[in-house]
Write a protein that holds these residues in place. Structure first.
Motif, PDB file in Angstrom:
ATOM      1  N   ILE A   7       0.854  -1.203   0.000  1.00 39.01           N
ATOM      2  CA  ILE A   7       0.000   0.000   0.000  1.00 39.01           C
ATOM      3  C   ILE A   7       0.883   1.245   0.000  1.00 39.01           C
ATOM      4  CG2 ILE A   7      -1.893   1.209   1.147  1.00 39.01           C
ATOM      5  CD1 ILE A   7      -2.387  -1.464   2.701  1.00 39.01           C
ATOM      6  N   TYR A  31      -6.574  -0.689  -7.762  1.00 33.04           N
ATOM      7  CA  TYR A  31      -5.384  -1.481  -7.416  1.00 33.04           C
ATOM      8  C   TYR A  31      -4.837  -2.188  -8.648  1.00 33.04           C
ATOM      9  CZ  TYR A  31      -8.482  -5.639  -7.294  1.00 33.04           C
ATOM     10  OH  TYR A  31      -9.365  -6.647  -7.608  1.00 33.04           O
ATOM     11  N   VAL A  89      -9.249  -0.551  -0.307  1.00 36.83           N
ATOM     12  CA  VAL A  89      -8.103  -0.935   0.534  1.00 36.83           C
ATOM     13  C   VAL A  89      -8.559  -1.899   1.627  1.00 36.83           C
ATOM     14  CG1 VAL A  89      -6.314  -0.090   2.115  1.00 36.83           C
ATOM     15  CG2 VAL A  89      -6.850   1.220   0.052  1.00 36.83           C
TER      16      VAL A  89
END
Length: 656
Positions: A7, A31, A89
């Motif tokens: 991340i 992502y 996330v």
């Protein structure tokens, strides 16, 4: 086999990590995913602290009976504008096929805080190992090294504790004292600034900085110029004379005289004239002649405060703009991490420094820079920095100085001109440390007339050394910068020219020689006020705020702790300008407090003056640093903070 999740703080950084990890899989919604890796990102802060009304609806209204507000269980919430990315996330960190989660946030306290808030709210898969990537640049080698050497996340827990405490401290001081002072003094402020209503905004750092700016302004405003009179003597032959300035000494008839303003001047012009009259016709002798060679070494490398100050001087831009530019250069792989307080590099970096130099030599298509590198090669300048002042592991905390990586030149041509210029300033400061010192010949002469002494010195640069890079001869390209600083540069050039002339004349003198007195003159002089801060010099003043503290013991105790941090100082200035407590001249970058800013200063000064004192702000910063270094426990810091808030409230409420 499980996957690894990484991340970063923003999408552009994620792309650099993806390149370094050779991930070419198509980007998904929020992502990237390959066979072994998933890379996602925050977009700056995803989580924020909740306002008081989220704890209790009654706290929406600013009332004395609800203060001070100090929650025991802190509330946080997702920032609505970035809810979607947070959800992405969260879903990823909870996936059962994730065996390792890499925190690759910005390598600093604020970067740690951003990611820890996300982990706190997203509740990652407890079976996944949590790791921390800590890097100094975004070059491929540094990214892969950072991933390879990633430590267990728990090793950064004390930094995280410090980050949480910094946020809580700013929140508690800002909310409680802004509300309290607004309740007590808000009407008075509104009346003075002729508005219907007004609130007072105070903060741990910004109020102290406002204090520095207002105090400097008032010092200038209240300054009364004092005129005094210096004595100059002209000595030598018709075509080879030099001027020397009189200075009192213990044998002088004026020693400790009440007629003197200082050691070089008289209070009254008539007394200066009478003194000259007493010297007329007396013999002058050269009693001392000191010849020396002086060396001046290249300056230390840039930290953020230094480059911000430099860019304000050269390009007349604000510190937040400088940070934005250098952050972009960092993300384009051109320079190392910008939010640093260090002005040196580490031993490990010094051993590999030829890579940076070779990269600049091969990649930067700039005639001026290539000329400097060619000279380094032709003159065989050493690139071994070990055992020099530019390498010092003990002076590096999170990151070393800002230097060029020698990479990223595929991005260089697309940069706006100003960004190229800022990059070149960093490159020049870096190359300068490999150049030899500047060398000067200096002669100091003392002329004695019946125990009255006149002093003159001459200096000439005999070897430019590093000045060839940092103070090159004027080019047409630099005219704009020169014109902005013209007066200061002109006076400096005149001084240098005078010193060159003096040197040639002083070289012909001998100790003990009798010399002709051609003339005496009186030179008017006057005291001058301090300069106003500009948006660059205030950043340096904030960094060096510990020096403003009078008590030696405390000054030593908080050594290295300024007001704010390299990451926050530019934002503080931006906020003070936004809330109209200060004004910054766009052309000169000179800072003035507004009427409102001065009234706020007066209110704080009579209610809680320690908020204006660098001592308090710097000591809190030192406390946060001690938490990060595990020298004190977070609970100890929090207890002191609560005690401080309660004691201040008790004193202020008594005054009502």
């Amino acid at each position: 086999m499980g996957k690894k999740l990484l991340i970063t703080e923003k999408p552009s950084v994620a792309m650099e990590f993806a390149k370094a990890l050779r991930i070419t899989t198509n980007r998904k919604n929020g992502y990237l995913e390959s066979e072994n890796w998933i890379i996602t990102w925050c977009v700056g802060h995803l989580v924020t602290m909740s306002y008081p009304e989220k704890y209790d609806e009654k706290l929406k209204w600013w009332r004395l009976d609800t203060l001070p507000f100090i929650p025991e269980d802190w509330k946080y919430e997702i920032i609505p504008a970035v809810q979607n990315q947070f959800n992405i996330v969260k879903e990823l960190v909870q996936r059962k096929d994730i065996e390792e989660i890499y925190n690759a946030g910005d390598s600093g306290r604020e970067g740690e805080y951003i990611q820890r808030l996300v982990f706190m709210m997203a509740k990652p898969n407890t079976d996944a190992k949590m790791k921390r990537v800590w890097i100094d640049s975004q070059t491929e080698e540094e990214i892969t090294r950072g991933i390879r050497e990633a430590k267990d996340l728990s090793e950064y827990d004390s930094l995280s504790d410090s980050a949480y405490l910094r946020a809580k401290e700013d929140y508690l001081i800002g909310i409680n004292f802004s509300r309290l002072l607004s309740i007590i003094y808000g009407r008075q402020l509104a009346k003075e600034i002729k508005e219907d209503r007004a609130s007072i905004s105070v903060g741990r750092v910004m109020t102290c900085v406002l204090g520095m700016i207002v105090e400097r302004e008032r010092e200038i405003r209240n300054f009364v110029k004092t005129k005094y009179y210096k004595i100059l003597g002209e000595f030598g032959e018709e075509q080879a004379s030099f001027k020397a300035e009189w200075k009192v000494n213990e044998k002088s008839k004026m020693h400790e005289s009440v007629k003197l303003y200082n050691e070089t001047g008289f209070k009254k012009e008539q007394d200066a004239k009478d003194f000259i009259t007493s010297l007329v016709g007396k013999q002058a002798v050269i009693t001392e002649l000191k010849k020396s060679k002086q060396k001046e070494n290249p300056p230390l490398l840039f930290n953020l405060a230094e480059i911000q100050n430099q860019c304000t001087k050269r390009f007349k831009i604000k510190p937040d703009q400088t940070l934005e530019i250098i952050q972009n250069l960092y993300e384009k792989k051109l320079v190392t991490y910008p939010r640093t307080d260090a002005r040196v590099i580490s031993t490990a970096v010094a051993k590999e420094i030829s890579k940076n130099l070779n990269g600049i030599a091969r990649g930067l298509k700039d005639e001026e820079i290539q000329g400097y590198i060619k000279k380094m090669v032709d003159e065989k300048y050493s690139t071994n920095l070990i055992k020099t002042k530019y390498v010092n592991d003990s002076k590096i905390t999170d990151h070393y100085a800002i230097i060029p990586t020698g990479q990223g030149y595929e991005n260089y041509n697309q940069l706006p001109e100003l960004q190229k210029q800022v990059y070149k300033v960093i490159v020049k400061r870096f190359l300068a440390i490999f150049y030899p010192p500047a060398e000067y010949n200096k002669i100091q002469a003392t002329v004695n007339i019946e125990n009255e002494t006149f002093y003159c010195s001459g200096k000439v640069c005999i070897k430019q050394g590093f000045l060839e890079i940092l103070k090159p001869k004027s080019t047409q390209k630099d005219k704009n910068v020169e014109n902005d600083n013209k007066n200061g540069e002109d006076s400096e050039k005149k001084k240098e020219k005078q010193e060159d002339n003096n040197l040639e004349i002083l070289k012909t003198l001998k100790k003990g020689q009798t010399i002709e007195v051609k003339n005496f003159e009186i030179k008017d002089a006057e005291t001058s006020p301090p300069s106003r801060y500009n948006s660059g010099s205030i950043i340096l003043a904030m960094e060096n705020a510990g020096k403003l503290i009078e008590e030696e013991e405390l000054r030593e105790q908080i050594k290295g702790a300024g007001i704010g941090t390299s990451a926050t100082r530019a934002e503080i200035m931006k906020k003070l300008e936004k809330i109209k407590y200060i004004e910054i001249n766009n052309k000169t970058q000179v800072i003035n407090p507004t009427q409102k800013g001065e009234i706020i200063y007066d209110i704080v000064n009579r209610s809680m003056p320690d908020m204006l004192n660098p001592k308090l702000t710097a000591s809190w910063e030192k406390g946060l640093d001690m938490v990060a270094k595990k020298e004190i426990r977070p609970e100890e810091f929090m207890t002191k903070l609560k005690t401080y808030i309660h004691s201040k409230f008790n004193k202020l409420i008594v005054k009502m």
